[in-house]
Design a protein around this motif. Sequence first.
Motif, PDB file in Angstrom:
ATOM      1  N   ASP A  46      10.082   5.405   1.526  1.00  0.00           N
ATOM      2  CA  ASP A  46       9.888   4.364   2.477  1.00  0.00           C
ATOM      3  C   ASP A  46      10.902   3.409   2.761  1.00  0.00           C
ATOM      4  O   ASP A  46      10.795   3.126   4.231  1.00  0.00           O
ATOM      5  CB  ASP A  46       8.647   3.643   1.967  1.00  0.00           C
ATOM      6  N   GLU A  88      -4.887  15.128   2.113  1.00  0.00           N
ATOM      7  CA  GLU A  88      -5.135  13.873   2.341  1.00  0.00           C
ATOM      8  C   GLU A  88      -5.473  13.052   1.063  1.00  0.00           C
ATOM      9  O   GLU A  88      -5.915  13.283   0.448  1.00  0.00           O
ATOM     10  CB  GLU A  88      -6.434  13.727   3.379  1.00  0.00           C
ATOM     11  N   ARG A  89      -4.458  11.700   1.231  1.00  0.00           N
ATOM     12  CA  ARG A  89      -4.689  11.071   0.017  1.00  0.00           C
ATOM     13  C   ARG A  89      -4.750   9.359   0.536  1.00  0.00           C
ATOM     14  O   ARG A  89      -4.443   9.093   1.419  1.00  0.00           O
ATOM     15  CB  ARG A  89      -3.029  10.969  -0.664  1.00  0.00           C
ATOM     16  N   GLU A  90      -5.457   8.909  -0.539  1.00  0.00           N
ATOM     17  CA  GLU A  90      -5.742   7.513   0.035  1.00  0.00           C
ATOM     18  C   GLU A  90      -4.632   6.516  -0.675  1.00  0.00           C
ATOM     19  O   GLU A  90      -3.758   6.981  -1.765  1.00  0.00           O
ATOM     20  CB  GLU A  90      -7.048   6.876  -0.884  1.00  0.00           C
ATOM     21  N   ALA A  91      -4.200   5.604   0.200  1.00  0.00           N
ATOM     22  CA  ALA A  91      -3.288   4.584  -0.279  1.00  0.00           C
ATOM     23  C   ALA A  91      -3.634   3.934  -1.568  1.00  0.00           C
ATOM     24  O   ALA A  91      -4.831   3.394  -1.558  1.00  0.00           O
ATOM     25  CB  ALA A  91      -2.932   3.575   0.891  1.00  0.00           C
ATOM     26  N   ARG A  92      -2.745   3.635  -2.436  1.00  0.00           N
ATOM     27  CA  ARG A  92      -3.115   2.874  -3.644  1.00  0.00           C
ATOM     28  C   ARG A  92      -2.281   1.456  -3.513  1.00  0.00           C
ATOM     29  O   ARG A  92      -1.115   1.671  -2.805  1.00  0.00           O
ATOM     30  CB  ARG A  92      -2.270   3.524  -4.645  1.00  0.00           C
ATOM     31  N   GLU A 118      -1.077  20.466   2.639  1.00  0.00           N
ATOM     32  CA  GLU A 118      -0.793  19.041   2.660  1.00  0.00           C
ATOM     33  C   GLU A 118      -2.476  18.534   2.417  1.00  0.00           C
ATOM     34  O   GLU A 118      -3.098  18.678   3.364  1.00  0.00           O
ATOM     35  CB  GLU A 118      -0.296  18.431   4.105  1.00  0.00           C
ATOM     36  N   ALA A 171       0.871  -0.979   0.018  1.00  0.00           N
ATOM     37  CA  ALA A 171       0.031   0.057   0.098  1.00  0.00           C
ATOM     38  C   ALA A 171       0.836   1.122  -0.060  1.00  0.00           C
ATOM     39  O   ALA A 171       1.813   1.198   0.828  1.00  0.00           O
ATOM     40  CB  ALA A 171      -0.782   0.028   1.314  1.00  0.00           C
ATOM     41  N   GLN A 172       0.793   2.085  -1.036  1.00  0.00           N
ATOM     42  CA  GLN A 172       1.664   3.149  -1.122  1.00  0.00           C
ATOM     43  C   GLN A 172       0.775   4.578  -1.169  1.00  0.00           C
ATOM     44  O   GLN A 172      -0.174   4.591  -1.821  1.00  0.00           O
ATOM     45  CB  GLN A 172       2.489   2.974  -2.334  1.00  0.00           C
ATOM     46  N   ILE A 173       1.098   5.408  -0.380  1.00  0.00           N
ATOM     47  CA  ILE A 173       0.413   6.820  -0.365  1.00  0.00           C
ATOM     48  C   ILE A 173       1.364   7.755  -1.452  1.00  0.00           C
ATOM     49  O   ILE A 173       2.482   8.003  -1.104  1.00  0.00           O
ATOM     50  CB  ILE A 173       0.368   7.395   1.181  1.00  0.00           C
ATOM     51  N   THR A 211       8.439   7.582  -3.705  1.00  0.00           N
ATOM     52  CA  THR A 211       7.750   7.242  -2.442  1.00  0.00           C
ATOM     53  C   THR A 211       8.501   5.993  -1.924  1.00  0.00           C
ATOM     54  O   THR A 211       8.655   5.545  -0.789  1.00  0.00           O
ATOM     55  CB  THR A 211       6.413   6.868  -2.650  1.00  0.00           C
TER      56      THR A 211
END
Length: 332
Positions: A196, A153-157, A151, A126-128, A192
Amino acid sequence: MPKISNPRPKVLRRPVHGVLLLDKPLGLSSNQALQKAKWLLRAEKAGHTGTLDPLATGVLPLCFGAATKFSQVQLEANKTYEAVLLLGQKTTTADAEGEVIQTRPVPAITPEMLQSLTAQFTGPLAQIPPMYSALKKDGKALYEYARQGQEIEREARHITIFSLEMSVAEDDRADAAIRIIVSCSKGTYIRTLGEDIGEAIGCGAHLGFLRRIETGGFVASQCITLAALEAMSEDQRMDCLLAPQSLVAAFPSVTLDAENSGRFLSGLRRRGTPGQWGPDAALVQVYGTEPNAFLGSAHVTADELIPQRLLSPLEVKNMLTASSEPQADLMH
């Protein structure tokens, strides 16, 4: 009296159909590279198959004319990147273009650590998405919000890392660096991933180098640079183009007779005898009986050939070789 400069002559555009495998240079956006190539080819219509950051280089398939209809296949394709992670510093953009916002000491990088990291970051993840990306929020790119200090808010992909190779690298810009080669699904942000990995080590990281070395079966060794393209004659540039069907070459093919070709190009489904079009398939290439008569793509369901993306009869005619049989049947 001031000297009046002559206006730049207008480029006379023409129909160009094909795929140019470009080795995108450092510093240009994907769109800037596309527009330069489009100008050099004098093409009427063009598009690319997924963006590369300005600081990234490598494989960027550019589509012209009829080929633009099949660019989605490349957008969906798996990709392979080579990157260098500079350890110890986190930046605003997760790459060397951003400002350093955090500095931390770097632990010793051991083979055991790299082996553990490889296992941790291989497989489904899962990557934001990063704030400095072209993803849209309320019609506005995330990087526009980021430049204003906001900033969002982003959903994880959900992405997949199919393979990951890691090794210690040397780079004057950091006390320690790691080189990675990663094969991944569409939508993966290597910036990303690098961040990470840096957090997993405990020191932070940002990208110092990024190169796409493969996408959808096209590799860097097949690509041409803008500089080389610019140095060519117009005929030589055209010789660099792959046929539009190269974008779907990995899929099964179906050949239609003249009557079915014309109806298929009109968007009509073609019912076949059991197995005539092969097994059910989400995508097949479709050809007429004339040499090089690529008609488009379709899918096969229960012995029915269902059109997806079609060339126009004029596009088919333009792409046929001079020695082809008469194309009148395709125009019906």
